[in-house]
Design an enzyme around this catalytic site. Sequence first.
Site, PDB file in Angstrom:
ATOM      1  N   GLU A  45      10.293  14.930  16.116  1.00  0.00           N
ATOM      2  CA  GLU A  45      10.510  14.792  14.675  1.00  0.00           C
ATOM      3  C   GLU A  45       9.600  15.778  13.946  1.00  0.00           C
ATOM      4  O   GLU A  45       8.377  15.638  13.967  1.00  0.00           O
ATOM      5  CB  GLU A  45      10.196  13.365  14.210  1.00  0.00           C
ATOM      6  N   GLU A  94       9.940   0.430  10.343  1.00  0.00           N
ATOM      7  CA  GLU A  94      10.917   1.503  10.107  1.00  0.00           C
ATOM      8  C   GLU A  94      10.210   2.803  10.430  1.00  0.00           C
ATOM      9  O   GLU A  94       9.323   3.235   9.672  1.00  0.00           O
ATOM     10  CB  GLU A  94      11.364   1.498   8.631  1.00  0.00           C
ATOM     11  N   CYS A  97      13.482  10.460   7.428  1.00  0.00           N
ATOM     12  CA  CYS A  97      13.527   9.867   8.764  1.00  0.00           C
ATOM     13  C   CYS A  97      14.909  10.004   9.401  1.00  0.00           C
ATOM     14  O   CYS A  97      15.032  10.058  10.613  1.00  0.00           O
ATOM     15  CB  CYS A  97      13.126   8.398   8.690  1.00  0.00           C
ATOM     16  N   LYS A 149       0.850  -1.198   0.000  1.00  0.00           N
ATOM     17  CA  LYS A 149       0.000   0.000   0.000  1.00  0.00           C
ATOM     18  C   LYS A 149       0.882   1.242   0.000  1.00  0.00           C
ATOM     19  O   LYS A 149       1.731   1.415   0.871  1.00  0.00           O
ATOM     20  CB  LYS A 149      -0.907   0.032   1.228  1.00  0.00           C
TER      21      LYS A 149
HETATM   22  P1  NAD Z   1       2.275   7.770   8.535  1.00  0.00           P
HETATM   23  O1  NAD Z   1       2.608   6.871   9.659  1.00  0.00           O
HETATM   24  O2  NAD Z   1       1.220   8.770   8.726  1.00  0.00           O
HETATM   25  O3  NAD Z   1       1.795   6.885   7.269  1.00  0.00           O
HETATM   26  C1  NAD Z   1       2.593   5.863   6.752  1.00  0.00           C
HETATM   27  C2  NAD Z   1       1.701   4.882   6.004  1.00  0.00           C
HETATM   28  O4  NAD Z   1       0.798   4.285   6.916  1.00  0.00           O
HETATM   29  C3  NAD Z   1       0.854   5.513   4.921  1.00  0.00           C
HETATM   30  O5  NAD Z   1       0.773   4.637   3.826  1.00  0.00           O
HETATM   31  C4  NAD Z   1      -0.504   5.666   5.590  1.00  0.00           C
HETATM   32  O6  NAD Z   1      -1.584   5.650   4.686  1.00  0.00           O
HETATM   33  C5  NAD Z   1      -0.538   4.443   6.470  1.00  0.00           C
HETATM   34  N1  NAD Z   1      -1.378   4.573   7.663  1.00  0.00           N
HETATM   35  C6  NAD Z   1      -1.737   5.721   8.309  1.00  0.00           C
HETATM   36  N2  NAD Z   1      -2.490   5.420   9.394  1.00  0.00           N
HETATM   37  C7  NAD Z   1      -2.571   4.064   9.433  1.00  0.00           C
HETATM   38  C8  NAD Z   1      -3.201   3.150  10.319  1.00  0.00           C
HETATM   39  N3  NAD Z   1      -3.885   3.556  11.398  1.00  0.00           N
HETATM   40  N4  NAD Z   1      -3.090   1.824  10.065  1.00  0.00           N
HETATM   41  C9  NAD Z   1      -2.385   1.393   8.994  1.00  0.00           C
HETATM   42  N5  NAD Z   1      -1.779   2.209   8.113  1.00  0.00           N
HETATM   43  C10 NAD Z   1      -1.865   3.534   8.335  1.00  0.00           C
HETATM   44  O7  NAD Z   1       3.637   8.411   8.063  1.00  0.00           O
HETATM   45  P2  NAD Z   1       3.876   9.448   6.879  1.00  0.00           P
HETATM   46  O8  NAD Z   1       3.408  10.790   7.290  1.00  0.00           O
HETATM   47  O9  NAD Z   1       3.361   8.881   5.601  1.00  0.00           O
HETATM   48  O10 NAD Z   1       5.475   9.423   6.797  1.00  0.00           O
HETATM   49  C11 NAD Z   1       6.280  10.135   7.664  1.00  0.00           C
HETATM   50  C12 NAD Z   1       6.841   9.232   8.755  1.00  0.00           C
HETATM   51  O11 NAD Z   1       7.505   8.115   8.179  1.00  0.00           O
HETATM   52  C13 NAD Z   1       7.900   9.956   9.579  1.00  0.00           C
HETATM   53  O12 NAD Z   1       7.690   9.680  10.935  1.00  0.00           O
HETATM   54  C14 NAD Z   1       9.204   9.326   9.094  1.00  0.00           C
HETATM   55  O13 NAD Z   1      10.250   9.366  10.016  1.00  0.00           O
HETATM   56  C15 NAD Z   1       8.770   7.941   8.808  1.00  0.00           C
HETATM   57  N6  NAD Z   1       9.707   7.292   7.897  1.00  0.00           N
HETATM   58  C16 NAD Z   1      10.562   6.357   8.408  1.00  0.00           C
HETATM   59  C17 NAD Z   1      11.515   5.759   7.582  1.00  0.00           C
HETATM   60  C18 NAD Z   1      12.478   4.725   8.098  1.00  0.00           C
HETATM   61  O14 NAD Z   1      13.057   4.008   7.297  1.00  0.00           O
HETATM   62  N7  NAD Z   1      12.695   4.627   9.400  1.00  0.00           N
HETATM   63  C19 NAD Z   1      11.578   6.126   6.234  1.00  0.00           C
HETATM   64  C20 NAD Z   1      10.695   7.085   5.761  1.00  0.00           C
HETATM   65  C21 NAD Z   1       9.762   7.658   6.607  1.00  0.00           C
END
Ligand code: NAD
Length: 576
Positions: free
Chosen positions: A462, A304, A338, A229
């Site tokens: 963050e 991650e 991240c 997804k």
């Molecule tokens: P997010 O957690 O809001 O969303 C990530 C994904 O999860 C999206 O596809 C979203 O649709 C889905 N999602 C949202 N709520 C959900 C739920 N309740 N159940 C299941 N899926 C759900 O994060 P974001 O805003 O898309 O991305 C930013 C975050 O991602 C930051 O915290 C960043 O640090 C992290 N990130 C981490 C890494 C890593 O490798 N550690 C890499 C990139 C981004």
Amino acid sequence: MISRAAARHYRPAQCLLTQSLSATRLGRRGLATVSHSAPPEPLLAPNAETHSHVPSFVPTQHFIKGRFVPSLDGNRTFPAYNPTDGTQITVVSEASAADVDAAVAAARLAQPFWESLPAGVRGAALQELSFIIHDNAPALAAIESLDSGKPVHDVRAELQQVQHVLRYYSGWADKMGGQTIQFEQDIHSYTRLEAIGVIGQIVPWNYPLSLAVWKMAPAIAMGNTVVLKTSEKTPLSMLYLCELARQTSIPKGVLNVVSGGAEAGMAIARHMDIDKVSFTGSTAVGRKIMAMAAESNLKKVSLELGGKGANIVFADAELEEALEHCFEGAFSNNGQNCCAGSRILVQSSVYDEFVNALKEMVRETEFTSQRSEYLSSCSCASNTQMDEEVIVGDPRDLDTTHGPLIDSDHLASVRQYIDAGERSGGTLYGGITPPGLNPRGAFITPALFTDLPATHPIATEEIFGPVACVIPFDTQEEAIELANASQYALAAGVHTRDLSTAIMMEKSLNAGLVWINTYNRTPPHMPFGGRKSSGMGKELGEMGIKEYTGELRLVGARALAAFRPGRGGGGGKKWC
Ligand code: NAD
């Protein structure tokens, strides 16, 4: 129309796969036959004309069992926006639990056949995908830039990494073996690696293609099938990648992609027929994923999550280089990273000198509203940045180093942090709305704070935007204490010429990744992942593919005494 020029590169792989398919039940049923007949539906992009490499057809529906299909639940859709001007690009199918079910069923059906193929054949199919991405990089880069606001130049670099990761894991596919363990003379034991089965993968919006490929490539190489997804903020590039995958010999049902938000993500995390969920995203959602996995079928989980990197500069560092790494570490991809090194710790004796230089870099940020010429032939390999300046502007412009943030909501959240920093008495450099750019675009220049305590939210939370703070330290111990005082433990950087300092720091920093005299390097060979609230599990490297292997199956066999080699009779052939 998608280029077929890659065919010459990957014909041998196709032949191998075709042979395997023709010898199997699944192959005879035609499930693995790639159909080129049905074109994807058009991309309804009012401003697509201005993105000269955006193809005239970009899929917007779910990719399930090798076909683009609308949502089952009343053809539900959601809008995709262009962060450069806030306009709607198109509408995209939005997955409900029913669509996730359909994708999982397709993945489950395809999995045993895919795993049964010779491992080298699976690897060759991934290599085909890397070739076809290479040939279609301009189109993919244009779509990604349109949908995410990333400078097209950055996306092309990202696409090089995507190809590299695919080739890297194509090589691992036939090198994943078990062990022979001979712990007693008459007991022969061995372990065997298996695929896990159906993998659910959920990715965020900040590196939509890279992060998806980091997950799907090792999973597929090991013989798993995937339901991935994308983020609701950046659905388009991965759907186009699926259109490219359709033209390779990856069988139908091996890669399935659904678009949508939390509802579809929850359906994946809770699904009773998914064997593992691999999630990249925020720590808050990561916690929920783990709970949902536990409450459903106790599927395996890797996470991650967020980070708050400390980039530490010692007085003996090569300061000019450290400056570049600190600036890039904090502000590349607009800090939507991240690993962003948004806490810059500088030893007191060089603090003023270093901070003055950083301030200059922030102050010298330029803005561009006019668009320079696109390179007409823009192969990933051939393009280089015009100069080293920081230029905030239109992501289509090849000079632009920083495009808009992902959307105006995110910009508002970043601004709230900046306001809080100023209210607390911090000194701010940059962080302005660049003049001359579309006011509806989510633009902001890099923002640097000094004079804030290390406990301020700007130094601890963050922000996921272009906001960094500089904090002085005196001793090595103090630097370690400051760096480790975080709930996150993803990435850190150390800049020093002293080998002992470098090694001592690497051992003392609580972070999944520690870069020394560099920052933000993520080659495919190096495992990547965090500790504490930054997650668990690894992506990339050998560890990354092991995340997609089932339990090592230990087989122990004891030789019957009468048939033991060297003890008379039987020739050692019979085992119990
Ligand atoms: P997010 O957690 O809001 O969303 C990530 C994904 O999860 C999206 O596809 C979203 O649709 C889905 N999602 C949202 N709520 C959900 C739920 N309740 N159940 C299941 N899926 C759900 O994060 P974001 O805003 O898309 O991305 C930013 C975050 O991602 C930051 O915290 C960043 O640090 C992290 N990130 C981490 C890494 C890593 O490798 N550690 C890499 C990139 C981004």
